[in-house]
Enzyme design. Structure first.
Site, PDB file in Angstrom:
ATOM      1  CD  GLU A  46       8.769   6.461   2.050  1.00 53.11           C
ATOM      2  OE1 GLU A  46       8.829   6.794   1.600  1.00 53.11           O
ATOM      3  OE2 GLU A  46       9.704   7.003   2.607  1.00 53.11           O
ATOM      4  CB  THR A  47       1.452   7.109   1.015  1.00 54.08           C
ATOM      5  OG1 THR A  47       1.075   7.731   2.229  1.00 54.08           O
ATOM      6  CG2 THR A  47       0.064   6.540  -0.360  1.00 54.08           C
TER       7      THR A  47
END
Length: 263
Positions: A46-47
């Protein structure tokens, strides 16, 4: 255009442990297609992208494939970056997200996420998921994610999930949680997502929105300690509040720097 970027290992206090997430502070939203490309370039689960609105913070999460409606470890990573690198002094941060207002409190280097409960209910396991598993579960439940309950921790450690078979179905944005009572914790889990760039997630905060209420009822405990026993192992401190759950853990910064977009 230059942007700051941080990579943080979450639900751990050791580099190369827990789940890595990237955090990108923004002054205004970039187009969704650009955000997705940045997440793909980062190549972590995830970013997180956030904007400072003055009294609260807008927060969004992207995998290399899609935007997510809820992500625990990247929320923890964002709070850690804000507190340790960006000079925010608050011990309570409010994030505006697709899952509503999420509060993170910070005390003694422990970050506590206040997340919505997602009570799993008894469900039938689709044949294609069953065929992908080297061992069949004792119980099957479902909320956003399928929750497959096994007899013991060694089952969770040793199970093999056939990616080629599982990839025949699309569970986005959900996944498959495999869980059992722990040998040295209240419970353990692993998390898999079909048709995703990263098949097994290292530590999944959002899956505990279902795991915490399930194990709280089964064990008769409100406060629990859990491990996600992926290759990197994460530790989570959990509390069942009924309609909400508290998910706590530590974090450590791996890197910080800049990247550039031509947008």
């Amino acid at each position: 255009m230059q942007h700051k970027i941080f990579q943080v290992d979450t639900f751990t206090d050791k580099i190369f442990g827990g789940n890595p997430a990237c955090v990108v502070p923004l002054n205004n939203w970039l187009p969704d297609g650009i955000l997705l490309k940045i997440a793909a370039e980062n190549a972590v689960a995830e970013t997180a992208f956030f904007l400072d609105n003055g009294t609260s913070f807008a927060l969004r999460w992207f995998t290399p494939d899609i935007e997510m409606d809820l992500c625990g470890h990247a929320t923890l990573a964002t709070a850690h970056v804000m507190k340790t690198a960006l000079g925010y002094e608050q011990d309570s941060l409010v994030f505006k997200t697709l899952s509503g207002d999420l509060v993170v409190t910070i005390e003694n280097d422990i970050y506590t996420l206040d997340f919505p409960t997602r009570n799993p209910i008894t469900a039938k396991l689709p044949k294609i998921i069953s065929e992908s598993l080297s061992m069949q579960p004792e119980f099957v439940l479902k909320a956003r994610d399928y929750v497959l309950v096994y007899k013991k921790e060694s089952d969770v450690k040793n199970i093999v999930v056939n990616r080629a078979i599982l990839n025949q179905i699309n569970l986005d944005p959900g996944g498959i949680i495999i869980t059992a009572q722990g040998d040295n914790s209240d419970f353990v889990s692993r998390f898999f997502t079909s048709q995703a760039s990263l098949f097994e997630d290292y530590v999944t905060g959002s899956s505990h929105c279902s795991l915490i209420p399930y194990w709280s009822k089964r064990l008769g405990k409100k406060q629990m300690m859990a491990y996600q026993i992926s290759a990197r192992i994460g530790q989570l401190f959990c509390e069942d509040l009924g309609k909400r759950v508290l998910i706590s853990g530590k974090a450590i910064t791996y890197s910080e720097g800049n990247f550039y977009t031509q947008y």
